[in-house]
Write an enzyme that holds these catalytic residues in place. Structure first.
Site, PDB file in Angstrom:
ATOM      1  N   SER A 116       0.736  -1.567   0.139  1.00 23.20           N
ATOM      2  CA  SER A 116       0.224  -0.093  -0.183  1.00 23.20           C
ATOM      3  C   SER A 116       0.829   1.306  -0.157  1.00 23.20           C
ATOM      4  O   SER A 116       2.327   1.482   1.216  1.00 23.20           O
ATOM      5  CB  SER A 116      -0.546  -0.233   1.454  1.00 23.20           C
ATOM      6  OG  SER A 116      -1.107   1.003   1.470  1.00 23.20           O
ATOM      7  N   SER A 117       0.213   2.387  -0.462  1.00 24.65           N
ATOM      8  CA  SER A 117       1.169   4.044  -0.549  1.00 24.65           C
ATOM      9  C   SER A 117       1.976   4.558   1.329  1.00 24.65           C
ATOM     10  O   SER A 117       2.615   5.331   1.063  1.00 24.65           O
ATOM     11  CB  SER A 117       0.627   4.813  -1.551  1.00 24.65           C
ATOM     12  OG  SER A 117      -0.568   4.984  -1.650  1.00 24.65           O
ATOM     13  N   CYS A 118       0.446   3.355   2.120  1.00 26.24           N
ATOM     14  CA  CYS A 118       0.767   3.776   3.051  1.00 26.24           C
ATOM     15  C   CYS A 118       2.125   3.685   3.521  1.00 26.24           C
ATOM     16  O   CYS A 118       2.900   4.018   5.110  1.00 26.24           O
ATOM     17  CB  CYS A 118       0.041   3.297   3.771  1.00 26.24           C
ATOM     18  SG  CYS A 118      -0.218   1.515   4.295  1.00 26.24           S
ATOM     19  N   TYR A 145       0.336  -1.102  10.419  1.00 30.51           N
ATOM     20  CA  TYR A 145      -0.341  -1.576   8.962  1.00 30.51           C
ATOM     21  C   TYR A 145       0.596  -1.758   8.124  1.00 30.51           C
ATOM     22  O   TYR A 145       1.317  -2.319   7.542  1.00 30.51           O
ATOM     23  CB  TYR A 145      -1.075  -1.196   8.668  1.00 30.51           C
ATOM     24  CG  TYR A 145      -2.313  -1.688   6.876  1.00 30.51           C
ATOM     25  CD1 TYR A 145      -2.744  -2.736   6.821  1.00 30.51           C
ATOM     26  CD2 TYR A 145      -2.272  -0.947   5.940  1.00 30.51           C
ATOM     27  CE1 TYR A 145      -2.806  -3.473   5.674  1.00 30.51           C
ATOM     28  CE2 TYR A 145      -2.337  -1.850   4.350  1.00 30.51           C
ATOM     29  CZ  TYR A 145      -2.640  -2.331   4.319  1.00 30.51           C
ATOM     30  OH  TYR A 145      -3.013  -3.102   3.298  1.00 30.51           O
ATOM     31  N   LYS A 149       3.162  -4.402   5.926  1.00 33.54           N
ATOM     32  CA  LYS A 149       3.711  -4.037   4.458  1.00 33.54           C
ATOM     33  C   LYS A 149       5.087  -3.905   4.816  1.00 33.54           C
ATOM     34  O   LYS A 149       5.487  -4.969   3.265  1.00 33.54           O
ATOM     35  CB  LYS A 149       2.524  -3.214   4.428  1.00 33.54           C
ATOM     36  CG  LYS A 149       1.395  -3.643   3.820  1.00 33.54           C
ATOM     37  CD  LYS A 149       1.082  -4.590   3.415  1.00 33.54           C
ATOM     38  CE  LYS A 149      -0.713  -5.206   3.140  1.00 33.54           C
ATOM     39  NZ  LYS A 149      -0.541  -6.245   2.106  1.00 33.54           N
ATOM     40  N   HIS A 188     -12.187   1.951   3.246  1.00 38.75           N
ATOM     41  CA  HIS A 188     -11.991   3.628   3.086  1.00 38.75           C
ATOM     42  C   HIS A 188     -12.634   3.989   2.682  1.00 38.75           C
ATOM     43  O   HIS A 188     -13.745   3.784   2.596  1.00 38.75           O
ATOM     44  CB  HIS A 188     -10.724   2.455   2.046  1.00 38.75           C
ATOM     45  CG  HIS A 188      -9.753   1.979   2.698  1.00 38.75           C
ATOM     46  ND1 HIS A 188     -10.060   0.734   1.566  1.00 38.75           N
ATOM     47  CD2 HIS A 188      -8.512   2.353   2.936  1.00 38.75           C
ATOM     48  CE1 HIS A 188      -8.676  -0.226   2.528  1.00 38.75           C
ATOM     49  NE2 HIS A 188      -7.881   1.195   3.446  1.00 38.75           N
TER      50      HIS A 188
END
Length: 321
Positions: A116-118, A145, A149, A188
């Site tokens: 994920s871009s997070c 999270y 990742k 989301h």
């Protein structure tokens, strides 16, 4: 050790999609079947608990896939991530380590791990390049999270170094589309907005109140575009660096809310609860590397939102409450 030569994957070999019923996994299955793959397998959470290491090893041993897409994850919106960080860290680490270890043990030749871009720092320079990983502090509301990742990316890189397997990672931006989670507490931002505005229209409400200020900017990629990028990367890319997957454009949350209001037919007022957190101020991915490989997104946000709302209307009776 696997020698990877860019080109079409063997459509007759077994392809395991972990998380095949979720937003991302179901899109990957659709894309693989469209591309002619004849042996795509998956197991629902009731059939296989990916947190159960022994069960995962038994499943991979029994099925012996040649290719694997790891799309399974415990996911949620800003409220869920902020409220249950232990769950998001622990369960995602369990899922990833179990699947990746089993895939390594049984010699899966080609694997793509989806994050994920997070994973990128909260204040990373925009648009965010792949090189920004691990260069700054994470957004506190979803750092647990993100750490999970990041661990997945590093495990893929470690397997490449130690075993020489042609495994890769891809980091999609914010996703939306059919089979999304539209629950009021776990979704989301975009599916949450769709449900909120839809219910306002249904109930005849004159206003809708959204979280935050509406000023943060977000980029949205249709999940069918991501699935297309997954197959493209598996056939065209082999390297240790995670690859950003996005559209290269963003809009403010207030602009997104206006789009959703229009799609759902809501004509009332939109208010913003500024006591609620905004999250990262901007999260726009630099997708120049992926585009240099020859892939670009094709589904624009207007048509993507319309088709997603149609799916929501067709399936709302079965959606999570």
């Amino acid at each position: 050790m696997t020698s990877f030569i860019p080109g079409p994957l063997d459509r007759s070999r077994r392809f395991y999609v972990a998380g095949h019923r979720g937003l991302v996994g179901s899109a990957i299955v659709r894309r693989l079947e469209q591309a002619g793959f004849t042996d795509v397998v998956g197991a629902s959470s009731s059939e296989l608990d990916l947190r159960d290491r022994d069960a995962v090893f038994r499943y991979v041993e029994a099925n012996r896939p040649t290719y694997l897409a790891l799309a399974a994850a415990k996911v949620g919106g800003i409220m869920a991530n902020n409220t249950y960080p232990v769950d998001f860290l622990s369960e995602n680490l369990q899922i990833q380590v179990n699947v990746l270890d089993a895939a390594r043990h049984y010699g899966v030749e080609r694997l793509i791990f989806l994050g994920s871009s997070c994973i990128y720092p909260k204040l990373a320079p925009q648009p965010i390049r792949e090189e920004a990983l691990l260069t700054g502090h994470l957004e506190p509301t979803n750092d647990a999270y993100a750490i999970a990742k990041i661990a997945g990316i590093l495990q893929v890189q470690a397997v490449r170094r130690q075993d020489g397997l042609a495994w890769i990672s891809a980091m999609p931006t914010n996703l939306y589309g059919p089979a999304d989670n539209f629950s009021p507490t776990g979704s989301h931002v975009l599916p949450a907005l769709i449900r909120r505005y839809h219910e306002a229209v249904r109930d005849g409400a004159g206003s809708v109140t959204n979280w935050g200020t509406g000023t943060p900017r977000r980029e949205f990629l249709h999940v069918d575009d991501l699935a297309d990028a997954v197959l493209f990367l598996l056939e065209n890319y082999d390297g240790p660096t995670q690859v950003n997957v996005g559209v290269g454009r963003d809009e403010s949350i207030s602009q997104i809310a206006e789009r959703v209001a229009q799609v759902t037919g809501f004509t009332g007022e939109t208010h913003w609860d500024t006591s609620k957190p905004d999250g990262t101020p901007q999260k726009l991915l630099d997708v120049s590397f992926l585009e240099s490989l020859g892939w670009k997104s094709r589904i624009d946000l207007t048509s993507g939102l319309a088709s997603t709302y149609e799916w929501f209307l067709e399936h709302q009776s079965a959606l999570r409450r």
